[in-house]
Write a protein that holds these residues in place. Sequence first.
Motif, PDB file in Angstrom:
ATOM      1  N   LYS A  63      73.058 -22.655  12.655  1.00  0.00           N
ATOM      2  CA  LYS A  63      73.755 -24.007  12.473  1.00  0.00           C
ATOM      3  C   LYS A  63      74.795 -23.665  11.341  1.00  0.00           C
ATOM      4  CE  LYS A  63      72.904 -28.572  11.441  1.00  0.00           C
ATOM      5  NZ  LYS A  63      71.993 -29.691  11.140  1.00  0.00           N
ATOM      6  N   TYR A  64      74.384 -23.177  10.259  1.00  0.00           N
ATOM      7  CA  TYR A  64      75.129 -22.827   9.047  1.00  0.00           C
ATOM      8  C   TYR A  64      75.834 -21.714   8.733  1.00  0.00           C
ATOM      9  CZ  TYR A  64      72.426 -27.356   7.770  1.00  0.00           C
ATOM     10  OH  TYR A  64      72.057 -28.556   7.766  1.00  0.00           O
ATOM     11  N   LYS A  65      75.724 -20.787   9.646  1.00  0.00           N
ATOM     12  CA  LYS A  65      76.316 -19.437   9.357  1.00  0.00           C
ATOM     13  C   LYS A  65      77.945 -19.754   9.421  1.00  0.00           C
ATOM     14  CE  LYS A  65      76.662 -18.062  14.251  1.00  0.00           C
ATOM     15  NZ  LYS A  65      77.843 -17.505  14.665  1.00  0.00           N
ATOM     16  N   ASP A  66      78.576 -20.592  10.077  1.00  0.00           N
ATOM     17  CA  ASP A  66      79.969 -20.842  10.240  1.00  0.00           C
ATOM     18  C   ASP A  66      80.428 -21.715   9.128  1.00  0.00           C
ATOM     19  OD1 ASP A  66      80.239 -19.206  12.248  1.00  0.00           O
ATOM     20  OD2 ASP A  66      79.880 -20.554  13.758  1.00  0.00           O
ATOM     21  N   ASN A  67      79.486 -22.546   8.467  1.00  0.00           N
ATOM     22  CA  ASN A  67      79.874 -23.689   7.440  1.00  0.00           C
ATOM     23  C   ASN A  67      78.891 -23.697   6.238  1.00  0.00           C
ATOM     24  OD1 ASN A  67      80.835 -25.680   5.964  1.00  0.00           O
ATOM     25  ND2 ASN A  67      80.512 -27.130   7.567  1.00  0.00           N
ATOM     26  N   PRO A  68      78.890 -22.525   5.681  1.00  0.00           N
ATOM     27  CA  PRO A  68      77.847 -22.385   4.461  1.00  0.00           C
ATOM     28  C   PRO A  68      78.224 -23.554   3.212  1.00  0.00           C
ATOM     29  CG  PRO A  68      79.430 -20.377   4.432  1.00  0.00           C
ATOM     30  CD  PRO A  68      79.940 -21.134   5.581  1.00  0.00           C
ATOM     31  N   ALA A  69      79.323 -24.081   3.293  1.00  0.00           N
ATOM     32  CA  ALA A  69      79.381 -25.232   2.488  1.00  0.00           C
ATOM     33  C   ALA A  69      78.467 -26.446   2.534  1.00  0.00           C
ATOM     34  CB  ALA A  69      81.016 -25.405   2.073  1.00  0.00           C
ATOM     35  N   GLU A  70      78.626 -26.644   3.852  1.00  0.00           N
ATOM     36  CA  GLU A  70      77.409 -27.760   4.455  1.00  0.00           C
ATOM     37  C   GLU A  70      76.130 -27.761   4.032  1.00  0.00           C
ATOM     38  OE1 GLU A  70      76.155 -30.082   8.483  1.00  0.00           O
ATOM     39  OE2 GLU A  70      77.600 -28.769   8.593  1.00  0.00           O
ATOM     40  N   CYS A  71      75.678 -26.305   4.314  1.00  0.00           N
ATOM     41  CA  CYS A  71      74.498 -26.020   3.998  1.00  0.00           C
ATOM     42  C   CYS A  71      74.195 -26.317   2.168  1.00  0.00           C
ATOM     43  CB  CYS A  71      74.212 -24.387   4.117  1.00  0.00           C
ATOM     44  SG  CYS A  71      72.444 -24.082   3.893  1.00  0.00           S
ATOM     45  N   VAL A  72      75.095 -25.751   1.527  1.00  0.00           N
ATOM     46  CA  VAL A  72      74.844 -26.054  -0.017  1.00  0.00           C
ATOM     47  C   VAL A  72      74.681 -27.354  -0.269  1.00  0.00           C
ATOM     48  CG1 VAL A  72      76.016 -25.773  -2.254  1.00  0.00           C
ATOM     49  CG2 VAL A  72      76.045 -23.783  -0.544  1.00  0.00           C
ATOM     50  N   ASN A  73      75.728 -28.319   0.451  1.00  0.00           N
ATOM     51  CA  ASN A  73      75.552 -29.466   0.090  1.00  0.00           C
ATOM     52  C   ASN A  73      74.307 -30.364   0.715  1.00  0.00           C
ATOM     53  OD1 ASN A  73      78.426 -29.688  -0.784  1.00  0.00           O
ATOM     54  ND2 ASN A  73      79.188 -30.282   1.203  1.00  0.00           N
ATOM     55  N   ARG A  74      73.763 -29.692   1.697  1.00  0.00           N
ATOM     56  CA  ARG A  74      72.419 -30.293   1.852  1.00  0.00           C
ATOM     57  C   ARG A  74      71.397 -29.951   1.226  1.00  0.00           C
ATOM     58  NH1 ARG A  74      71.810 -33.195   6.357  1.00  0.00           N
ATOM     59  NH2 ARG A  74      70.198 -32.599   7.494  1.00  0.00           N
ATOM     60  N   VAL A  75      71.410 -28.724   0.530  1.00  0.00           N
ATOM     61  CA  VAL A  75      70.254 -28.318  -0.227  1.00  0.00           C
ATOM     62  C   VAL A  75      70.332 -29.020  -1.620  1.00  0.00           C
ATOM     63  CG1 VAL A  75      69.785 -26.312  -1.744  1.00  0.00           C
ATOM     64  CG2 VAL A  75      70.081 -25.771   0.783  1.00  0.00           C
ATOM     65  N   LEU A  76      71.562 -29.089  -2.160  1.00  0.00           N
ATOM     66  CA  LEU A  76      71.746 -29.670  -3.323  1.00  0.00           C
ATOM     67  C   LEU A  76      71.682 -31.338  -3.269  1.00  0.00           C
ATOM     68  CD1 LEU A  76      74.814 -28.076  -5.171  1.00  0.00           C
ATOM     69  CD2 LEU A  76      72.351 -27.884  -5.506  1.00  0.00           C
ATOM     70  N   LYS A  77      71.577 -31.861  -2.015  1.00  0.00           N
ATOM     71  CA  LYS A  77      71.364 -33.468  -1.908  1.00  0.00           C
ATOM     72  C   LYS A  77      70.228 -33.761  -2.321  1.00  0.00           C
ATOM     73  CE  LYS A  77      71.011 -35.677   2.222  1.00  0.00           C
ATOM     74  NZ  LYS A  77      71.196 -36.390   3.447  1.00  0.00           N
ATOM     75  N   HIS A  78      70.061 -34.771  -3.038  1.00  0.00           N
ATOM     76  CA  HIS A  78      68.651 -35.071  -3.629  1.00  0.00           C
ATOM     77  C   HIS A  78      67.677 -35.909  -2.836  1.00  0.00           C
ATOM     78  CE1 HIS A  78      65.811 -36.918  -6.524  1.00  0.00           C
ATOM     79  NE2 HIS A  78      66.516 -36.066  -7.450  1.00  0.00           N
ATOM     80  N   ARG A  79      66.553 -35.630  -2.900  1.00  0.00           N
ATOM     81  CA  ARG A  79      65.433 -36.294  -1.910  1.00  0.00           C
ATOM     82  C   ARG A  79      65.707 -37.814  -1.826  1.00  0.00           C
ATOM     83  NH1 ARG A  79      60.174 -34.558  -5.496  1.00  0.00           N
ATOM     84  NH2 ARG A  79      60.876 -35.916  -7.329  1.00  0.00           N
ATOM     85  N   TYR A  80      66.132 -38.301  -2.832  1.00  0.00           N
ATOM     86  CA  TYR A  80      66.397 -39.878  -2.540  1.00  0.00           C
ATOM     87  C   TYR A  80      67.801 -40.068  -2.104  1.00  0.00           C
ATOM     88  CZ  TYR A  80      62.450 -40.043  -5.768  1.00  0.00           C
ATOM     89  OH  TYR A  80      61.082 -39.806  -6.414  1.00  0.00           O
ATOM     90  N   ASN A  81      68.484 -39.203  -1.777  1.00  0.00           N
ATOM     91  CA  ASN A  81      69.951 -39.146  -1.065  1.00  0.00           C
ATOM     92  C   ASN A  81      70.826 -40.022  -2.229  1.00  0.00           C
ATOM     93  OD1 ASN A  81      69.235 -38.340   1.111  1.00  0.00           O
ATOM     94  ND2 ASN A  81      68.356 -40.107   2.209  1.00  0.00           N
ATOM     95  N   ILE A  82      70.746 -39.594  -3.500  1.00  0.00           N
ATOM     96  CA  ILE A  82      71.402 -40.134  -4.559  1.00  0.00           C
ATOM     97  C   ILE A  82      72.327 -38.859  -4.729  1.00  0.00           C
ATOM     98  CG2 ILE A  82      71.580 -41.228  -6.761  1.00  0.00           C
ATOM     99  CD1 ILE A  82      68.666 -42.193  -6.113  1.00  0.00           C
ATOM    100  N   ALA A  83      73.879 -38.796  -4.834  1.00  0.00           N
ATOM    101  CA  ALA A  83      74.487 -37.781  -5.370  1.00  0.00           C
ATOM    102  C   ALA A  83      74.201 -37.532  -6.781  1.00  0.00           C
ATOM    103  CB  ALA A  83      75.787 -38.248  -5.286  1.00  0.00           C
ATOM    104  N   PRO A  84      74.281 -36.231  -7.311  1.00  0.00           N
ATOM    105  CA  PRO A  84      74.006 -35.773  -8.506  1.00  0.00           C
ATOM    106  C   PRO A  84      75.150 -36.480  -9.439  1.00  0.00           C
ATOM    107  CG  PRO A  84      73.639 -33.934  -7.167  1.00  0.00           C
ATOM    108  CD  PRO A  84      74.209 -35.066  -6.207  1.00  0.00           C
ATOM    109  N   GLY A  85      74.939 -36.891 -10.604  1.00  0.00           N
ATOM    110  CA  GLY A  85      76.028 -37.305 -11.655  1.00  0.00           C
ATOM    111  C   GLY A  85      75.888 -38.948 -11.321  1.00  0.00           C
ATOM    112  N   THR A  86      75.123 -39.291 -10.457  1.00  0.00           N
ATOM    113  CA  THR A  86      75.017 -40.824 -10.384  1.00  0.00           C
ATOM    114  C   THR A  86      74.301 -41.463 -11.244  1.00  0.00           C
ATOM    115  OG1 THR A  86      75.368 -40.583  -7.944  1.00  0.00           O
ATOM    116  CG2 THR A  86      74.486 -42.840  -8.808  1.00  0.00           C
ATOM    117  N   THR A  87      74.469 -42.641 -12.025  1.00  0.00           N
ATOM    118  CA  THR A  87      73.759 -43.435 -12.844  1.00  0.00           C
ATOM    119  C   THR A  87      72.769 -44.763 -12.161  1.00  0.00           C
ATOM    120  OG1 THR A  87      75.100 -42.853 -14.648  1.00  0.00           O
ATOM    121  CG2 THR A  87      73.691 -44.594 -15.131  1.00  0.00           C
TER     122      THR A  87
END
Length: 146
Positions: A63-87
């Motif tokens: 699924k992610y071999k053609d779009n590694p950026a999407e994989c990185v985004n999903r890995v970095l996505k917080h478990r509470y679905n809050i973007a990093p840097g959010t207050t």
Amino acid sequence: MAKIELPTTLDALRAMPFSERAALWAKYSPHPFKRQMRALWYYIQCERLNLRIEPKFIKKIKKYKDNPAECVNRVLKHRYNIAPGTTIIRHFRNIEHKVLVNYDNTFLYNGKQYRSLSAIASDICGAKTSGPHFFELDKRKVNAGD
């Protein structure tokens, strides 16, 4: 086709005739063998140790071999679905509490790093409580970039 014994060392694999290595490769891959010695040795070792990649992981890899950026985004996505840097801001007992969501899935509150929102909520309330519920994440009281 005769059964080919699995070599016990990488040198033994290299000493095998090309036709036998190609036959071994065909056991693991639908693609033609073009001297992929390391990959073949890896497959042999996995078979020896009775290891295999589960189909669900192979599906994700494909699924992610053609779009590694999407994989990185999903890995970095917080478990509470809050973007990093959010207050996250919560008013409790007439005090404004601000929590910063870090990039490593931790939270910063009053200069101290926490692993979960629940730990912060417990410190604020003085009792064990659900962090997402305390910070009213279901009501979307989050300000991106604050």
